[in-house]
Design a protein around this motif. Structure first.
Motif, PDB file in Angstrom:
ATOM      1  N   ALA A   1      57.374  28.502 -52.562  1.00 37.13           N
ATOM      2  CA  ALA A   1      56.875  27.960 -51.286  1.00 37.13           C
ATOM      3  C   ALA A   1      55.977  28.961 -50.582  1.00 37.13           C
ATOM      4  CB  ALA A   1      58.049  27.569 -50.403  1.00 37.13           C
ATOM      5  N   ALA A   2      56.355  30.210 -50.606  1.00 38.61           N
ATOM      6  CA  ALA A   2      55.538  31.248 -49.967  1.00 38.61           C
ATOM      7  C   ALA A   2      54.194  31.380 -50.667  1.00 38.61           C
ATOM      8  CB  ALA A   2      56.289  32.579 -49.975  1.00 38.61           C
ATOM      9  N   LYS A   3      54.220  31.278 -52.024  1.00 37.97           N
ATOM     10  CA  LYS A   3      52.971  31.347 -52.777  1.00 37.97           C
ATOM     11  C   LYS A   3      52.045  30.172 -52.412  1.00 37.97           C
ATOM     12  CE  LYS A   3      51.199  31.371 -57.496  1.00 37.97           C
ATOM     13  NZ  LYS A   3      51.537  31.290 -58.951  1.00 37.97           N
ATOM     14  N   ALA A   4      52.650  28.963 -52.248  1.00 35.52           N
ATOM     15  CA  ALA A   4      51.849  27.794 -51.894  1.00 35.52           C
ATOM     16  C   ALA A   4      51.243  27.948 -50.498  1.00 35.52           C
ATOM     17  CB  ALA A   4      52.704  26.532 -51.968  1.00 35.52           C
ATOM     18  N   ARG A   5      52.025  28.516 -49.572  1.00 33.68           N
ATOM     19  CA  ARG A   5      51.495  28.723 -48.218  1.00 33.68           C
ATOM     20  C   ARG A   5      50.336  29.720 -48.239  1.00 33.68           C
ATOM     21  NH1 ARG A   5      57.027  28.414 -46.814  1.00 33.68           N
ATOM     22  NH2 ARG A   5      57.221  30.702 -46.851  1.00 33.68           N
ATOM     23  N   ALA A   6      50.431  30.705 -49.082  1.00 39.46           N
ATOM     24  CA  ALA A   6      49.350  31.692 -49.186  1.00 39.46           C
ATOM     25  C   ALA A   6      48.084  31.041 -49.738  1.00 39.46           C
ATOM     26  CB  ALA A   6      49.792  32.855 -50.074  1.00 39.46           C
ATOM     27  N   GLU A   7      48.247  30.175 -50.740  1.00 32.21           N
ATOM     28  CA  GLU A   7      47.065  29.480 -51.286  1.00 32.21           C
ATOM     29  C   GLU A   7      46.455  28.544 -50.253  1.00 32.21           C
ATOM     30  OE1 GLU A   7      48.589  27.584 -54.720  1.00 32.21           O
ATOM     31  OE2 GLU A   7      48.566  29.404 -55.973  1.00 32.21           O
ATOM     32  N   ALA A   8      47.309  27.858 -49.487  1.00 29.35           N
ATOM     33  CA  ALA A   8      46.784  26.965 -48.445  1.00 29.35           C
ATOM     34  C   ALA A   8      46.020  27.760 -47.388  1.00 29.35           C
ATOM     35  CB  ALA A   8      47.941  26.194 -47.807  1.00 29.35           C
ATOM     36  N   ALA A   9      46.526  28.922 -47.030  1.00 30.97           N
ATOM     37  CA  ALA A   9      45.838  29.767 -46.048  1.00 30.97           C
ATOM     38  C   ALA A   9      44.479  30.208 -46.574  1.00 30.97           C
ATOM     39  CB  ALA A   9      46.697  30.972 -45.703  1.00 30.97           C
ATOM     40  N   GLU A  10      44.388  30.495 -47.886  1.00 30.52           N
ATOM     41  CA  GLU A  10      43.101  30.871 -48.462  1.00 30.52           C
ATOM     42  C   GLU A  10      42.108  29.710 -48.403  1.00 30.52           C
ATOM     43  OE1 GLU A  10      44.017  32.212 -52.365  1.00 30.52           O
ATOM     44  OE2 GLU A  10      44.409  34.280 -51.716  1.00 30.52           O
ATOM     45  N   GLN A  11      42.594  28.471 -48.657  1.00 35.70           N
ATOM     46  CA  GLN A  11      41.712  27.301 -48.568  1.00 35.70           C
ATOM     47  C   GLN A  11      41.257  27.064 -47.131  1.00 35.70           C
ATOM     48  OE1 GLN A  11      40.483  25.703 -51.165  1.00 35.70           O
ATOM     49  NE2 GLN A  11      41.655  27.063 -52.515  1.00 35.70           N
ATOM     50  N   SER A  12      42.164  27.278 -46.185  1.00 40.07           N
ATOM     51  CA  SER A  12      41.794  27.132 -44.774  1.00 40.07           C
ATOM     52  C   SER A  12      40.728  28.147 -44.384  1.00 40.07           C
ATOM     53  CB  SER A  12      43.025  27.288 -43.886  1.00 40.07           C
ATOM     54  OG  SER A  12      43.966  26.254 -44.146  1.00 40.07           O
ATOM     55  N   LEU A  13      40.848  29.364 -44.891  1.00 38.46           N
ATOM     56  CA  LEU A  13      39.842  30.391 -44.624  1.00 38.46           C
ATOM     57  C   LEU A  13      38.485  29.979 -45.174  1.00 38.46           C
ATOM     58  CD1 LEU A  13      38.924  33.185 -43.698  1.00 38.46           C
ATOM     59  CD2 LEU A  13      39.769  34.106 -45.895  1.00 38.46           C
ATOM     60  N   ALA A  14      38.475  29.393 -46.376  1.00 39.78           N
ATOM     61  CA  ALA A  14      37.207  28.937 -46.964  1.00 39.78           C
ATOM     62  C   ALA A  14      36.569  27.850 -46.123  1.00 39.78           C
ATOM     63  CB  ALA A  14      37.450  28.459 -48.395  1.00 39.78           C
ATOM     64  N   LEU A  15      37.391  26.912 -45.596  1.00 36.06           N
ATOM     65  CA  LEU A  15      36.854  25.846 -44.752  1.00 36.06           C
ATOM     66  C   LEU A  15      36.284  26.388 -43.445  1.00 36.06           C
ATOM     67  CD1 LEU A  15      39.558  23.046 -45.233  1.00 36.06           C
ATOM     68  CD2 LEU A  15      37.231  23.080 -46.129  1.00 36.06           C
ATOM     69  N   VAL A  16      36.982  27.377 -42.869  1.00 39.99           N
ATOM     70  CA  VAL A  16      36.498  27.962 -41.616  1.00 39.99           C
ATOM     71  C   VAL A  16      35.169  28.661 -41.835  1.00 39.99           C
ATOM     72  CG1 VAL A  16      36.972  29.714 -39.862  1.00 39.99           C
ATOM     73  CG2 VAL A  16      38.784  28.164 -40.598  1.00 39.99           C
ATOM     74  N   ILE A  17      35.063  29.367 -42.959  1.00 42.70           N
ATOM     75  CA  ILE A  17      33.805  30.071 -43.246  1.00 42.70           C
ATOM     76  C   ILE A  17      32.676  29.071 -43.519  1.00 42.70           C
ATOM     77  CG2 ILE A  17      32.656  31.585 -44.900  1.00 42.70           C
ATOM     78  CD1 ILE A  17      35.327  33.034 -45.250  1.00 42.70           C
ATOM     79  N   ALA A  18      32.964  27.978 -44.241  1.00 46.14           N
ATOM     80  CA  ALA A  18      31.932  26.991 -44.571  1.00 46.14           C
ATOM     81  C   ALA A  18      31.460  26.227 -43.334  1.00 46.14           C
ATOM     82  CB  ALA A  18      32.466  26.006 -45.610  1.00 46.14           C
ATOM     83  N   GLY A  19      32.343  26.023 -42.375  1.00 45.97           N
ATOM     84  CA  GLY A  19      31.966  25.300 -41.175  1.00 45.97           C
ATOM     85  C   GLY A  19      32.099  23.791 -41.352  1.00 45.97           C
ATOM     86  N   PRO A  20      31.655  23.006 -40.344  1.00 47.63           N
ATOM     87  CA  PRO A  20      31.814  21.532 -40.393  1.00 47.63           C
ATOM     88  C   PRO A  20      31.017  20.930 -41.548  1.00 47.63           C
ATOM     89  CG  PRO A  20      31.276  22.282 -38.177  1.00 47.63           C
ATOM     90  CD  PRO A  20      31.053  23.446 -39.078  1.00 47.63           C
ATOM     91  N   ARG A  21      31.471  19.759 -42.003  1.00 46.37           N
ATOM     92  CA  ARG A  21      30.761  19.033 -43.048  1.00 46.37           C
ATOM     93  C   ARG A  21      29.463  18.440 -42.506  1.00 46.37           C
ATOM     94  NH1 ARG A  21      34.920  15.035 -45.986  1.00 46.37           N
ATOM     95  NH2 ARG A  21      32.925  14.480 -46.964  1.00 46.37           N
ATOM     96  N   ILE A  22      28.494  18.280 -43.394  1.00 46.97           N
ATOM     97  CA  ILE A  22      27.204  17.689 -43.007  1.00 46.97           C
ATOM     98  C   ILE A  22      27.411  16.271 -42.497  1.00 46.97           C
ATOM     99  CG2 ILE A  22      24.938  16.965 -43.846  1.00 46.97           C
ATOM    100  CD1 ILE A  22      25.048  19.237 -45.858  1.00 46.97           C
ATOM    101  N   GLU A  23      28.335  15.534 -43.109  1.00 48.94           N
ATOM    102  CA  GLU A  23      28.597  14.163 -42.695  1.00 48.94           C
ATOM    103  C   GLU A  23      29.145  14.112 -41.270  1.00 48.94           C
ATOM    104  OE1 GLU A  23      28.867  14.472 -47.123  1.00 48.94           O
ATOM    105  OE2 GLU A  23      29.624  15.588 -45.410  1.00 48.94           O
ATOM    106  N   ASP A  24      30.014  15.082 -40.917  1.00 53.84           N
ATOM    107  CA  ASP A  24      30.564  15.108 -39.561  1.00 53.84           C
ATOM    108  C   ASP A  24      29.465  15.379 -38.521  1.00 53.84           C
ATOM    109  OD1 ASP A  24      33.087  14.629 -40.530  1.00 53.84           O
ATOM    110  OD2 ASP A  24      33.616  16.760 -40.669  1.00 53.84           O
ATOM    111  N   ILE A  25      28.537  16.255 -38.885  1.00 55.98           N
ATOM    112  CA  ILE A  25      27.418  16.545 -37.980  1.00 55.98           C
ATOM    113  C   ILE A  25      26.540  15.301 -37.813  1.00 55.98           C
ATOM    114  CG2 ILE A  25      25.325  17.916 -37.675  1.00 55.98           C
ATOM    115  CD1 ILE A  25      26.733  20.210 -39.070  1.00 55.98           C
ATOM    116  N   ALA A  26      26.314  14.576 -38.921  1.00 54.46           N
ATOM    117  CA  ALA A  26      25.494  13.359 -38.854  1.00 54.46           C
ATOM    118  C   ALA A  26      26.163  12.300 -37.982  1.00 54.46           C
ATOM    119  CB  ALA A  26      25.242  12.826 -40.260  1.00 54.46           C
ATOM    120  N   ILE A  27      27.489  12.153 -38.110  1.00 59.50           N
ATOM    121  CA  ILE A  27      28.211  11.186 -37.284  1.00 59.50           C
ATOM    122  C   ILE A  27      28.103  11.554 -35.803  1.00 59.50           C
ATOM    123  CG2 ILE A  27      30.509  10.317 -36.711  1.00 59.50           C
ATOM    124  CD1 ILE A  27      31.195  10.539 -39.694  1.00 59.50           C
TER     125      ILE A  27
END
Length: 339
Positions: A156-182
């Protein structure tokens, strides 16, 4: 006896033919064409594209107004509130779009990195704890349940660490182009609502569409008005033209651009300059309100004779006499300036 009766009819026929021939000859030999008509009545029924009580009417009957002049207005308290609401929604959506385009702040990225580090540390600690218990299992110093629980916590701890890494990637990438268009589309919709509210507010004000004179004040402050109900009647005075009718026998003698003289009984002896601006392509019977020496059942063609009326002496509906000199070149301009 029969011969005596027939002779008078023959004489009458000859006299009628002579008179008709004489009239035709006089028309052909005349150097001008005289027509009778009226100054065209051109009026506009003024209203607003709204339903509300009238707040103010700024003009009276007989007032001269200019194009674009404010003539009346309705109560606009509700419309002003609707405009304010639409503007607030537009500003809010504008900020939402700006937030999406700006992306993540550096503080948000730093927090996401810290969460990744924390979850990785927790995952390492859970994994180490599970390994220690596994080593104690053969010595009967740890139960199988304790080992399984420790392994589950490590996973479970390993899964939480992987989820945190994915969240970091999303924060760095920023909003989706589709969300900006909407968000941008929603901003355009909010902008359209503001324009609509402004148009409705402007529709509650009555402006003069052209220069003229207020002929009739129909409604007053306090009256309920609808889009189909007129508030004022505006008489158009510029340009002024005469509606006259040309018999078919004289149609070929005139053309657009011919100069003309206009006279009225109200100002005897005074002639107003004018010109032929339009000749109808369709024949019609002479209107009953036009006094003309031609037979009323004869086909005629409507013409429009523009008049120079700098002193506003020619009034709408006034009967006038139009004289058109026939010795003119048909190749002139279609309009003439007034002195």
């Amino acid at each position: 006896m029969k011969k005596i009766i027939i002779v008078p009819f023959i004489l009458l026929a000859l006299v009628a033919a002579a008179v008709y021939y004489s009239q035709q000859q006089s028309v052909q030999q005349s150097d001008s064409l005289t027509l009778y008509g009226n100054v065209d009545i051109r009026e506009i029924q003024l209203s607003v594209n709204a339903s509300e009580h009238i707040a103010e009417v700024y003009v009276e009957e007989g007032d001269r107004v200019k194009k674009g002049q404010l003539l009346a207005r309705l109560h606009t308290e509700l419309l002003e509130a609707q405009l304010a609401e639409a503007q607030a929604k537009f500003l809010a959506q504008q900020q939402t779009l700006a937030k999406l385009k700006a992306g993540s702040r550096k503080e948000e990225i730093a927090r996401a990195r810290a969460e990744v580090a924390a979850t990785k540390a927790e995952a390492k600690m859970a994994r180490d704890s599970a390994r220690r218990l596994q080593k104690l299992l053969p010595k009967k110093q740890a139960s199988e349940d304790d080992v399984e629980s420790a392994l589950a916590k490590a996973d479970a701890a390993k899964a939480r660490a992987e989820a945190a890494e994915q969240s970091l990637a999303l924060v760095i990438a920023g909003p989706r182009i589709e969300d900006i268009a909407i968000a941008d589309a929603q901003l355009q919709a909010a902008k359209a609502q503001v324009a609509l509210a402004r148009q409705r507010l402007d529709d509650a004000r009555l402006y003069a569409p052209a220069d003229g004179v207020i002929r009739n004040r129909i409604l007053d402050p306090g009256d309920m008005v609808f889009p189909q109900s007129a508030i004022l009647t505006l008489a158009l005075l510029d340009p002024v033209w005469v509606r006259a009718y040309v018999p078919e026998t004289a149609l070929g003698k005139i053309a657009s651009g011919f100069k003309a003289g206009i006279m009225s009984d109200s100002f005897p002896g005074k002639q107003y300059e004018g010109w032929v601006g339009y000749i109808s392509p369709t024949a019609e019977f002479t209107p009953k309100n036009v006094q003309t020496p031609e037979l009323r059942t004869r086909l005629v063609y409507s013409i429009r004779v523009y008049a120079c009326n700098s002193q506003n002496e020619l009034r709408l509906g006034m009967p006038v006499t139009v004289t058109i000199p026939l010795q003119q070149s048909p190749g002139g301009a279609d309009t003439h300036g007034c002195p």
